[in-house]
Structure formats: C-alpha cells, structure tokens
Motif scaffolding. Structure first.
Motif, PDB file in Angstrom:
ATOM      1  N   LYS A  11     -35.145 -27.140 -31.704  1.00 46.35           N
ATOM      2  CA  LYS A  11     -36.257 -27.364 -33.150  1.00 46.35           C
ATOM      3  C   LYS A  11     -37.545 -27.801 -32.750  1.00 46.35           C
ATOM      4  CE  LYS A  11     -36.255 -30.059 -37.243  1.00 46.35           C
ATOM      5  NZ  LYS A  11     -37.040 -31.188 -36.934  1.00 46.35           N
ATOM      6  N   ALA A  25     -20.790 -25.191 -33.117  1.00 48.54           N
ATOM      7  CA  ALA A  25     -21.021 -24.611 -34.385  1.00 48.54           C
ATOM      8  C   ALA A  25     -20.482 -25.311 -35.344  1.00 48.54           C
ATOM      9  CB  ALA A  25     -21.284 -23.100 -34.553  1.00 48.54           C
ATOM     10  N   LEU A  71     -48.228  -8.317 -42.391  1.00 49.63           N
ATOM     11  CA  LEU A  71     -46.778  -8.476 -42.461  1.00 49.63           C
ATOM     12  C   LEU A  71     -46.303  -7.842 -43.787  1.00 49.63           C
ATOM     13  CD1 LEU A  71     -46.923 -12.419 -41.653  1.00 49.63           C
ATOM     14  CD2 LEU A  71     -45.574 -10.851 -40.340  1.00 49.63           C
ATOM     15  N   ILE A 119     -20.478 -30.881 -34.404  1.00 53.44           N
ATOM     16  CA  ILE A 119     -21.754 -31.232 -33.464  1.00 53.44           C
ATOM     17  C   ILE A 119     -21.464 -32.633 -32.777  1.00 53.44           C
ATOM     18  CG2 ILE A 119     -24.037 -31.709 -33.793  1.00 53.44           C
ATOM     19  CD1 ILE A 119     -24.342 -29.915 -36.038  1.00 53.44           C
ATOM     20  N   PHE A 177     -39.157 -24.786 -31.314  1.00 51.36           N
ATOM     21  CA  PHE A 177     -39.299 -23.994 -32.073  1.00 51.36           C
ATOM     22  C   PHE A 177     -40.602 -24.302 -33.065  1.00 51.36           C
ATOM     23  CE2 PHE A 177     -39.022 -22.166 -36.562  1.00 51.36           C
ATOM     24  CZ  PHE A 177     -38.807 -20.902 -36.214  1.00 51.36           C
ATOM     25  N   GLN A 178     -40.702 -25.867 -33.282  1.00 53.30           N
ATOM     26  CA  GLN A 178     -41.845 -25.970 -34.089  1.00 53.30           C
ATOM     27  C   GLN A 178     -43.057 -26.060 -33.376  1.00 53.30           C
ATOM     28  OE1 GLN A 178     -39.969 -29.586 -35.650  1.00 53.30           O
ATOM     29  NE2 GLN A 178     -39.998 -28.579 -37.917  1.00 53.30           N
ATOM     30  N   TRP A 209     -24.308 -25.967 -44.045  1.00 52.88           N
ATOM     31  CA  TRP A 209     -23.382 -26.224 -42.931  1.00 52.88           C
ATOM     32  C   TRP A 209     -22.280 -26.906 -43.425  1.00 52.88           C
ATOM     33  CZ3 TRP A 209     -22.094 -30.503 -39.932  1.00 52.88           C
ATOM     34  CH2 TRP A 209     -21.391 -30.164 -38.609  1.00 52.88           C
ATOM     35  N   PRO A 266     -40.797 -14.088 -43.374  1.00 56.97           N
ATOM     36  CA  PRO A 266     -40.741 -15.496 -43.149  1.00 56.97           C
ATOM     37  C   PRO A 266     -41.816 -16.539 -43.348  1.00 56.97           C
ATOM     38  CG  PRO A 266     -40.397 -14.125 -41.115  1.00 56.97           C
ATOM     39  CD  PRO A 266     -41.093 -13.328 -42.361  1.00 56.97           C
ATOM     40  N   LEU A 295     -19.514 -16.624 -39.413  1.00 48.93           N
ATOM     41  CA  LEU A 295     -20.750 -16.749 -38.775  1.00 48.93           C
ATOM     42  C   LEU A 295     -20.937 -15.270 -37.840  1.00 48.93           C
ATOM     43  CD1 LEU A 295     -21.011 -20.459 -37.973  1.00 48.93           C
ATOM     44  CD2 LEU A 295     -22.610 -19.020 -39.306  1.00 48.93           C
ATOM     45  N   LEU A 313     -40.518 -21.630 -41.295  1.00 54.10           N
ATOM     46  CA  LEU A 313     -41.654 -21.802 -40.408  1.00 54.10           C
ATOM     47  C   LEU A 313     -42.069 -23.380 -40.440  1.00 54.10           C
ATOM     48  CD1 LEU A 313     -44.014 -18.793 -41.135  1.00 54.10           C
ATOM     49  CD2 LEU A 313     -41.964 -18.975 -39.517  1.00 54.10           C
ATOM     50  N   LEU A 316     -38.533 -14.728 -35.482  1.00 58.34           N
ATOM     51  CA  LEU A 316     -37.555 -14.477 -36.437  1.00 58.34           C
ATOM     52  C   LEU A 316     -37.441 -12.892 -36.361  1.00 58.34           C
ATOM     53  CD1 LEU A 316     -38.571 -16.926 -38.871  1.00 58.34           C
ATOM     54  CD2 LEU A 316     -36.478 -16.888 -37.657  1.00 58.34           C
ATOM     55  N   ALA A 351     -47.263 -20.478 -36.095  1.00 58.66           N
ATOM     56  CA  ALA A 351     -46.815 -19.780 -37.174  1.00 58.66           C
ATOM     57  C   ALA A 351     -46.271 -18.212 -36.681  1.00 58.66           C
ATOM     58  CB  ALA A 351     -47.595 -19.936 -38.539  1.00 58.66           C
ATOM     59  N   PHE A 364     -23.565 -19.086 -29.372  1.00 64.43           N
ATOM     60  CA  PHE A 364     -22.369 -19.793 -29.397  1.00 64.43           C
ATOM     61  C   PHE A 364     -21.053 -18.975 -29.788  1.00 64.43           C
ATOM     62  CE2 PHE A 364     -21.774 -19.649 -34.291  1.00 64.43           C
ATOM     63  CZ  PHE A 364     -23.269 -19.395 -34.499  1.00 64.43           C
ATOM     64  N   MET A 366     -14.943 -20.625 -41.186  1.00 63.99           N
ATOM     65  CA  MET A 366     -16.394 -20.604 -40.861  1.00 63.99           C
ATOM     66  C   MET A 366     -17.026 -19.655 -39.665  1.00 63.99           C
ATOM     67  SD  MET A 366     -18.150 -24.049 -39.676  1.00 63.99           S
ATOM     68  CE  MET A 366     -20.030 -24.104 -39.017  1.00 63.99           C
ATOM     69  N   LEU A 367     -16.182 -19.981 -38.573  1.00 61.00           N
ATOM     70  CA  LEU A 367     -16.866 -19.127 -37.262  1.00 61.00           C
ATOM     71  C   LEU A 367     -16.606 -17.640 -37.507  1.00 61.00           C
ATOM     72  CD1 LEU A 367     -15.279 -21.426 -34.418  1.00 61.00           C
ATOM     73  CD2 LEU A 367     -17.462 -21.248 -35.102  1.00 61.00           C
ATOM     74  N   LYS A 388     -43.466 -17.884 -34.668  1.00 57.60           N
ATOM     75  CA  LYS A 388     -42.083 -18.328 -35.042  1.00 57.60           C
ATOM     76  C   LYS A 388     -42.001 -16.886 -36.108  1.00 57.60           C
ATOM     77  CE  LYS A 388     -42.870 -23.307 -36.195  1.00 57.60           C
ATOM     78  NZ  LYS A 388     -43.578 -24.003 -37.016  1.00 57.60           N
ATOM     79  N   THR A 389     -42.959 -16.337 -36.744  1.00 61.24           N
ATOM     80  CA  THR A 389     -42.541 -15.355 -37.508  1.00 61.24           C
ATOM     81  C   THR A 389     -42.356 -14.083 -36.482  1.00 61.24           C
ATOM     82  OG1 THR A 389     -44.270 -15.798 -38.995  1.00 61.24           O
ATOM     83  CG2 THR A 389     -43.653 -13.452 -39.254  1.00 61.24           C
ATOM     84  N   LEU A 444     -39.940 -25.907 -41.977  1.00 57.21           N
ATOM     85  CA  LEU A 444     -38.943 -26.545 -41.927  1.00 57.21           C
ATOM     86  C   LEU A 444     -39.150 -28.351 -42.515  1.00 57.21           C
ATOM     87  CD1 LEU A 444     -36.781 -25.748 -38.852  1.00 57.21           C
ATOM     88  CD2 LEU A 444     -36.078 -25.632 -40.881  1.00 57.21           C
ATOM     89  N   MET A 499     -35.978 -14.949 -45.016  1.00 52.19           N
ATOM     90  CA  MET A 499     -36.884 -14.036 -44.575  1.00 52.19           C
ATOM     91  C   MET A 499     -37.085 -12.866 -45.675  1.00 52.19           C
ATOM     92  SD  MET A 499     -35.381 -13.439 -40.733  1.00 52.19           S
ATOM     93  CE  MET A 499     -36.811 -12.510 -39.956  1.00 52.19           C
TER      94      MET A 499
END
Lengths: 526, 530
Positions: B163, B148, A316, B151, B166-167, A160, A483, A175, A146, B178, B171, B481, A171-172, B174-175, A148, A479
């Motif tokens: 990002k 992925a 929540l 980059i 998202f920010q 990563w 979250p 994912l 939330l 997700l 809150a 992706f 890796m892919l 965001k929750t 970051l 999560m």
C-alpha cells in the motif's frame, strides 16, 4: 442576472431524474435540462408508425433497483411484475425456458443435461450468496483507489468482512472467478451449450465483449447482483416512457423543475470550478453543483470547452471503451407472430417472455469476433420481446409490436457507413428470426432500424453505446469510468457524473442516479 | 532399506526452479537430493544436440527475468553462466518495410520515426512510465502472497508495504498500473501509439505462453515483465545464453553441488511417501524408497498433486481446484539446423538485425486472427513467430558457417477440435516454415534438420501438463494469492512437509527462479519453527 439553482442536472434520463428526486427531497432546488421534448433518455416510448408505439431504445427494466423503486413510490404506476418465465432461448427444434424458480428452471435444463439440472440450483445459490453479501457495494460510492482516504479503507475493510461472511471456500471462489472469462467460469459448472449460451448472452448484452474474454464472468456476477436487489419488474404499461414519466412525477412532489427542449450547450467553468450551464438559447444558469447524466465522453469532451479540461483528463476520457455494438429493430406487425416452439397450455405466459438467439458460447464468441475487425456479424446474437402481448395499448387491436435488440454491430465500421449497411443487417436479423417465427416476414407492416449510429444521434449516446461504457474489468466499480473519478465527483470542482457511465453499471437500474445524489449531499455537508 | 531420514530435503524435478530451490537449501547447510527423470537437468531450460554438431535450446530459448539476486548469491557467472545481450528486435513486414528496435535508444527513436514521428516521441516516455510501474510490481515477485481470507501479522506488514509503495506512485502511474492490470495489450498500446507494426511487436509479450489474444482483457500486464527483465541489474535486457539455455541450469546445478547437494538424473519418481498426512519421502519408479524431512516439488501442480499422490490425501475441494487449474498450452517450438543464414527480403544480408529476436508480428489484426483460429481448436495457419539465431552470437552451438534457429510458435492449442497432434505435427511445422518463407524465401532451401514440438510433445518430453510452458496460465485468476489454488499460494501444500517450488507457484513461469527461491525461504522459515 442569471437564474440560480442548487443543482443543475444535464439530461432527463432515468438516472438524471432519480438523482433530481433524491436531491430535491433533501431540500435542494433542482433543475433538469432535457434536449428532447420528452423525458427518459434511453427509456422512452415513441411511435414507430401510425398507431404503433414501442420502447424504441431500451426495453428491459428487470434490473431496476428495489430501493429506488420503493423510495420513489413507483408501486402503483402501472409497472407490472416480472414475467415468468424470465427468458427463453430458441434453439434448433427446441427451446430452453428459464423459469423464475431455479428448481423449475432446473427441470427444463434436465432435457438438455441431467448433470446441469443438478448443478444449476447450486450455481444459483452461490450467485445469490455473492449478491446478498456484495449487493451493498452497488448502492454505494466506490472507494477512491488513487487516494485511499481512511473512510474508503474502512469501506474496503467492510467489503472484505462481507466476503469473509461467505465462508472461506466461497469467498476464495468468488475472488478467483471475478476475473475469469464467462466461458471458463460457466464451463466449470455446466456442460450444456444452450444453458451457458443463454446465461452469458443475458450478461453480455450491450458490451463489445465475447464470453472468451477474461473478466466477463464479472458481468455474470453484476447481472445477478443487480437482479437479486431489483424490484422484479416486468413491463411498464405504455412502454419504457411510462417509467420515465413516473420518475418525473415523483420529482414533482419535491418541486424538481424539468425543462424540456432545453439543450445544454456548455458547462460553465471558471478556474477549474463549475459555475453552472449555458443553454443553447444563450441563457446562463448558475448552480452550486452540476450533475451530468450524459456519458463521460459527451460530458468532458463536448460540453466542457477544451482549455478548461486538463489534457490528461481528456486523454483518459477519450480512451474509455464506449463503442456501441447494439442495433435496435422495432417492428409493427399485422398480427400476432407465430413462434414455432411455443405451444401448449403455458403459451400465454411464454409469449410474455424475453427471447434469445444465443445457442452456445461459441456462437456468442464468433459473433463478437466480427466486431474486432470492424464488421457486423452474419450470425448475430439476438434478443426480442413482444410487449404488445402484455400491453395491448401499444398497437392497434389485434396488431403487435416486436422489440428486437441485435449484436454484434460495431459503431465504427471499417468499410462503408451504417446508413449503407443497416438494412442489410436488419435483413440478416429477420432471416434468423424467420427460422423460429415462420410467418414473421409476411406480417411486417413497418420496420424501424436503429443502428449504433442512429442510437448516437437519437439518444445522445456517444458511439451509440446503450450502456454508455463497456462493462469491462477496467471500467467497473472503482474504475468506472476512470480510476480516481469513480466517486461521481469529477476532477472539475462541483461537477458530478450521475449517468450509466458510472458505478455500478449501465443496465437500467437507477443506482448511478441514487448513489450520485447521496454523494453530492454528503459533499455538501462537508 | 533404511527408514532413517537420510536427507533433509528431496527436490523432485531438476528444472531450473528445482535446482534454485535445492541450491539455496544446500547453501543453508541442509542435506539435499535432487531427482530428475531425464538424463540431464534443466527441465525446459536445456541444451541438446538433437542433430550432430548443432546444439538446440530445445524448449525455452532466452533469459530475461532470472532474478539478479540468484545470479549473485549462487555466483552463476563463476559457474559458467554468460548472457549475451540481444542488440535488436526485428520485425519484417510483407510490404518491403520493417521495424527494428536497437539497444541504442537514439537509433531506435530514428527507426520508429521512419514509421511515425509521434510514436518516436512517445516511445521514450512510455518506457520511462513502464519502468516506474515495474518498480512497484518487482518486489511482489519476491514476496509470499497473502492468504486473502485471513490476515496474519507478517502479511499485514507485506500488504502495508504494498500500500505504501502504491501510494508512493504518482496519480498517473497509479492509473496506468490499474489499467495495465486489467486491459488488453492492444487497447493499452492504442492509447500510446499509432504504428501497427510497433504495437504488434510490443503486444506479443502479453500473449506469450497464454491462450489469449492481444485484444483479450488482462494481456497488458505481461508487457510490464519486459521492463522488469534484468541482466546484472540493468533494466530492459534480454539475452541469449552462451552454450544454450542448458548453461543456465548447469550453472545452478554446479552451484548446488558446490554447496553439497546431490543430483541424480535418470531417476524418475513414482510417488510421494505420505504417512498420516505428512510427506516423509519418495518412492522411485525402480522401487527404491528415499526418505527426507521435507519434499519440495519442482513439477507443475497437476503432476505434483494428482500425479505423485493418491487422492485420499486431499479433501475433494482441493483436488477439484487442482483439476480446474488451467494449463491448455498454446505454443509450440520449431528448432532448425541451417546450412546458411536466412535472408529477409525487406532487409537482406546477415546484419546486426538478425542478432536479436525476430518477430513475425506485422499487425494487431494478424495476431488476433491467429488467436481466432486457435481458440476454436486449430493451430494458426499464419502464426506469431519469435525467432532467434543463437549461432550468430555464440559460435559454440553450430559448425562454422552454419546456424541453429529457434522458432517459438503461437498459437498451437493443446486441445485440437479434429485429429491428434502426432497426426498434425508436420502440417504444423509446414505452416511455420511457410509463414517464415513469406519473409525469408531462402529458408526452405537451407534447412538441414527440423525438430517440431507441439504442446503434446512438450508434455511428453518435458513433463509439462498440457504443454503449458509456464506450468499453468498466467491469467489473473491464477496469479498471486490464487496461484496455484486459492488458499495455497504460500508454497506449502495440504500435505505437511510437502512444498511446491515450481512455476506453478507465485510468481509463475519464465526462467526467473523466483518460485524456487521463494519456496526455499518458506521451507527454511518453517524449519526454524521445528
């Protein structure tokens, strides 16, 4: 004047005791409050009937963290090394034996499918690669999605890079696979129902999930990662309670005070800041930090008085999936049961293994279907072990205890109560087992049936969930449990979570306790 | 036979994405040729007179997510596109009750309050939250997914933009975002509402076209798509298309032609012509060869990479990924010509309630049971139905007083445990009519003609592998992706100058046009570098 501690921990389950150890070792004055007369929480040994003792709730420590095991010096505490074979799946007229060595296991798989026998070592290698690279993520506080903060972005960047180390293709592949269903993932590798059923059953135990549900491949990864970084333990001599006692003793070295039969009634909160705990007997204990090893629902909804917790947080927490689906059945047996498919020179080794009745993915999924409609399955998924075979101290001479965990039995039945249904369900389980253990019915001296409702009452598990919360995509990693609160720290200042309902998972591994303690110490410095 | 590059670009497949792709390329001055196998363009978005006097939107039947920018850029309204808003979403029940949601918010609130006062209060709040969250998701539909594993600078920008957006969310959002990405539609809606019929009616948007149940994790995400549906920029609108779905395709085709594109129907392509790892043209089934600088495929990934190219052009791991890409169509379609209007027991008469979509989705258990039947390889005996009667708002599609009815049916699994679809087709059609007859008993007496499309038929007729209406499941592991295969989500393919512009590419299916548009941008971008 109320007594003062640096840290008060609620619940002396294994995670509570482990958190206490690390905190005390770092110089904190730590007290642990336990409602019952013995420590251990879900990891306890109790007498089921005169002379017979069993790990009445959880009975598996195969995923216990190697790091925690070493840190706490548990090496010479009577906990045996893992059995070999790891697991045996019982099938009509046949058994699939999972030996520790992937190559030896592959030989067993060959009797089911030549193709799968060739694929299995490759599968194992891929899973090992994931475990090797991502294991670190299980022993650390997950990023705060939330907010970051910079440090968490750095962590994400590191993960990563770890992924990249696996090579582009793997890796892919990881994912892609992470959000798949266990069925789709396993179907891509294997054709044998028996093999896929066994692998999925091991990963899905305890969860209200079928293998067709998206996200269940993640449970395969989780199980493999924890197993890869585990201490490879088998069975504690004296049952799960012995492990808990060893954890308590480890804490004593650093003066952890464990107060048994001391139930916490309420977490003391003043203006959003946690000040300590109020015990059932009215005693107030003050502490800088309170860490709860109980599940998030019990912690926020029962131990915090409602006006002190925001409605949003309460909602929540209320919505996390914590419906238990497991029933524990402990049997006292007059003699060694006869397992029809287990014979020959390796019989001794085979009898020490963990057994599964989970013949195919379709069987698992059908068992799960019932839970969606609030019924228990007539064809449950079953696992059992015969702990007294390795550890005769658990039963009178030549007698045995059988420890059975059966799914899918939802805590919330649509019709009737567990008190009405649990014996009927136990009969179904014994009927199923009777196919493979023909003399079982005749040798039962006593049976103890613990429905999800009993598990809730006896082990303070909200809705009887043996892992506190389901291992679903929306309740794992950053999560778990919700979250923004996956960093062990909670929205209430100075209150931390350190139990199975936090990252990485509920299966007895000790990492939640370990990670929470590290987080508390880090925040302390700040 | 000239080996000269006659065209700049050949688009294989004249579905709506192929046409959008062609229109944008033509608009930027390229010489474009579209090749369509069938006698008409549109792919799954077609209108056909299967029974004299009655025009069926044979496959897809409503428009919801067609990008507004495409409507504007290509001036589709001028080319004949007219969207008729749907005023109601009606869910009949067997106990004599029903749920009707209207385009009028206050009317909907009163209607929901009949079921639950609490839900009526929450409903408005829920919609607001969803709109906020969709605003985060919407730009993702228009971006080229990142790689992925590596980059690049341009991707860094995109990721940083994501990002930042998202920010910018609160809150709570965001929750919610997700949770909605990972939860089941059922669990997600349980957190908000208590009325079964309301939850079920809303949950179905999470399962359409997917082989999952409302209780399967990850189905909540598609709920958002409902809130992204736009008509002329207005949020949350669904619509029928005047003249049937073929009008969408025809208007895009008209725009493409106006910009100079050439469109040939009844021209099936046999394979790509690939020289030294580079696509240089296509060979038609009639043996002709046509050359171009760029080939763009509007077919699904399986038909593109396995169907039109020899395996030697790809490495094994790529082909392996394409083969593992999941289609497994789960839905069917029943189209009816009706002598009169159906009459629902719980809401008799030919009112406004029939002018929108009608859902047979009385409860979560009903929907989940339908899934349980299908997941072991049989069609649902009591399926989820999504019904529209376009003739009520568009008199051009049926003779006066008569009607066409389009029934979308789920679940109908492509892979049957027993028997084949041609054997089971009519039994499947009967199950659909029997189900509907429970709610509207006169239906059996007014059917003049019935067309039943199983996933097998959809594959045969429309060339969609395994009958998947979205060119591959919209499951998490096949989105963004990862669509269609990890490492190749940028519309480019392992064959140089061959691009994928279909729903099998990001952001996926629905009559949205986004893959066609995004692919065109990528083709033009690569062109500049030449």
């Amino acid at each position: 004047m109320a007594e003062k501690y640096d840290v008060a921990i609620i619940g002396a389950g294994h995670n509570g005791l482990i958190a206490a150890y690390y905190l005390a070792k770092a110089g904190k004055k730590v007290v642990v409050f336990e409602k019952k007369e013995n420590v251990g929480g879900r990891c306890v040994t109790e007498e089921i009937t005169e002379g017979f003792r069993s790990s009445v709730c959880l009975d598996d420590i195969s995923l216990f963290s190697k790091k925690v095991f070493q840190d706490l010096g548990l090496k010479n505490k009577g906990i045996s090394a893992a059995t070999d074979p790891l697991a045996i799946s019982l099938l009509p007229g046949k058994a699939l034996i999972q030996w520790r060595s992937p190559q030896k296991f592959a030989q067993e798989i060959a009797t089911f499918s030549e193709k799968d026998a060739k694929e299995y070592p490759k599968y194992h290698e891929f899973m090992d690669k994931v475990a090797k690279n991502l294991g670190i993520a299980c022993a650390k506080t997950p990023p705060d999605i939330l907010n970051l903060p910079h440090s968490d972005l750095v962590d994400l960047g590191k993960y990563w890079l770890k992924l990249r180390k696996m090579g582009k293709r793997d890796m892919l592949e990881f994912l892609r696979a992470a959000s798949m269903s266990a069925r789709d993932f396993l179907d891509e590798w294997f054709e044998s129902d028996a093999l896929k059923g066994l692998l999925a059953a091991k990963a899905l135990m305890g969860n209200a999930l079928g293998p067709y549900s998206p996200g269940t491949a993640a449970t395969l990864f989780l199980q493999h990662i924890l197993s890869y970084h585990s201490a490879s333990l088998g069975h504690p001599q004296g049952g799960m309670g012995k492990l808990s006692e060893a954890l308590e003793q480890a804490g004593q070295t650093y003066k952890v005070e464990v107060r048994k039969e001391n139930e916490v009634q309420e977490i003391l909160i003043e203006e959003g800041v946690v000040k300590g705990v109020l015990l059932q007997d009215g005693t107030e204990i003050h502490s800088q930090v309170v860490a709860s090893s109980l599940d998030p629902k019990t912690t926020f909804l029962k131990l915090c008085s409602p006006p002190k917790v925001s409605l949003k947080l309460r909602n929540l927490v209320k919505n996390v999936k914590s419906q238990g689906v497991s029933t524990k059945i402990n049997l006292a047996l007059k003699e060694l049961p006869h397992i029809a498919l287990v014979q020959g020179a390796e019989k001794e080794a085979l009898l020490s293994a963990r057994y599964f009745i989970a013949p195919s993915l379709e069987y698992l999924e059908k068992a799960f279907d019932a839970t969606k409609y609030g019924r228990y399955s007539e064809n449950p998924v079953i696992q059992f072990i015969l702990p007294s075979f390795i550890d005769p101290s658990l039963a009178p001479k030549n007698k045995h205890v059988l420890s059975i965990t059966a799914q899918c039995t939802p805590f919330r039945l649509r019709e009737g109560s567990w008190a009405e249904h649990q014996d009927k369900f136990a009969d179904i389980v014994l009927e199923k087992l009777g196919v493979f253990l023909p003399n079982l019915k005749d040798i039962i001296e006593h049976r103890q049936v613990l429905s999800p409702s009993d598990l809730e009452a006896n082990f303070s598990l909200n809705e009887g969930h043996i892992y506190h919360l389901d291992h679903t995509m929306d309740q794992l990693f950053l999560m778990r449990p919700i979250p923004g609160s996956a960093q062990y720290r909670t929205p209430l200042d100075n209150l931390y979570l350190c139990g199975a309902g936090t990252h990485p998972a509920g299966m007895v591994n000790g990492l939640a306790g370990h990670n929470a303690a590290q987080k508390i110490l880090k925040d302390w410095k700040g | 036979m000239s080996k000269k590059n006659v065209y700049d670009c050949i688009v294989v497949g004249g579905g709506h994405n192929g046409l959008v792709n062609a229109a944008y390329l033509a608009r930027s001055g390229r010489k474009v040729l579209v090749l369509e196998k069938r006698h008409l363009v549109g792919g799954a978005a077609v209108s056909e007179e299967i029974y004299p006097g009655f025009t069926y939107s044979v496959c897809s039947y409503v428009v919801s997510l067609l990008r507004p920018q495409i409507i504007r850029d290509l001036e589709l309204a001028r080319h004949g596109l007219e969207v008729l808003p749907m005023d109601c979403s009606f869910t009949p029940m067997l106990d004599g009750n029903y749920l009707a949601r209207w385009s009028d918010a206050e009317k909907t609130r009163r209607e929901i309050a009949r079921h639950s006062k609490r839900d009526a209060e929450v409903y408005g709040e829920f919609s607001k939250e969803m709109v906020k969250i969709s605003k985060f998701v919407k730009p993702i539909l228009e971006m080229t997914p990142p790689r992925a594993n590596e980059i690049h600078l341009s991707e860094m920008k995109d990721m940083h933009g994501m990002k930042t957006r998202f920010q910018g969310l609160g809150a709570d959002q965001k929750t919610q975002l997700l949770k909605i990405m990972t939860m089941s539609a059922s669990e997600y809606l349980d957190q908000w509402f208590e009325t079964e019929v309301l939850k079920a009616t809303m949950a179905v948007s999470g399962i359409i076209g997917t082989f999952l149940g409302v209780k399967s994790p990850s189905t909540a995400y598609v709920l958002l798509h409902h809130y992204m549906g736009e008509i002329d920029g207005a949020f949350r609108s669904w619509g029928l298309v005047k003249g049937g779905m073929g009008t969408v395709s025809n208007s895009i085709a008209a725009a493409a032609r106006e910009h100079g594109a050439e469109i040939r129907t009844s021209t099936p392509v046999d394979q790509f012509i690939i020289k030294k790892g580079e696509a240089v043209g296509v060979a038609l089934e009639n043996g002709d060869e046509i050359y171009a600088k760029v080939i763009s495929s509007g077919l699904d990934p399986y038909r593109t990479f396995i169907g039109l190219a020899e395996p030697e052009h790809f490495d094994d791991s790529f082909l392996d990924q394409v083969k593992r890409y999941k289609f497994r169509g789960s839905s069917g379609k029943v189209n009816l010509a009706l002598d009169a209007c159906p009459d629902f027991t719980c809401f008799p008469g030919q009112g406004m309630h029939l002018q929108g979509d009608i859902a047979i989705a009385p409860s979560m258990d009903y929907l989940e049971t339908a899934y349980d039947e299908a997941k072991y390889g049989d069609f649902s005996k009591r399926p989820y139905l999504n019904i529209v009667i376009p003739s009520l708002s568009d008199p051009t599609v049926a003779p006066p007083g008569k009607h066409v009815m389009s029934i979308f049916v789920q679940y109908a699994p492509y892979f049957l445990k027993e028997g084949t679809w041609p054997e089971k087709r009519e039994a499947f059609g009967d199950a659909v009519i029997d189900t509907l007859a429970q709610y509207a008993p006169n239906i059996k007496d007014i059917i003049l003609h019935r067309q039943v499309l199983t996933p097998w038929d959809i594959e045969q007729e429309f060339g969609m592998t395994q009958g998947n209406i979205f060119h591959g499941e919209l499951s998490l592991e096949q989105l963004f992706f990862l669509r269609p295969v990890p490492g190749w989500a940028q519309y480019r393919t392992p064959i140089k100058n061959l691009y994928l512009c279909s729903s099998g590419a990001h952001p996926g299916g629905g009559v949205m046009g986004a893959p066609g548009y995004n692919a065109a941008q990528m083709i033009l971008k690569d062109w500049k570098g030449k």
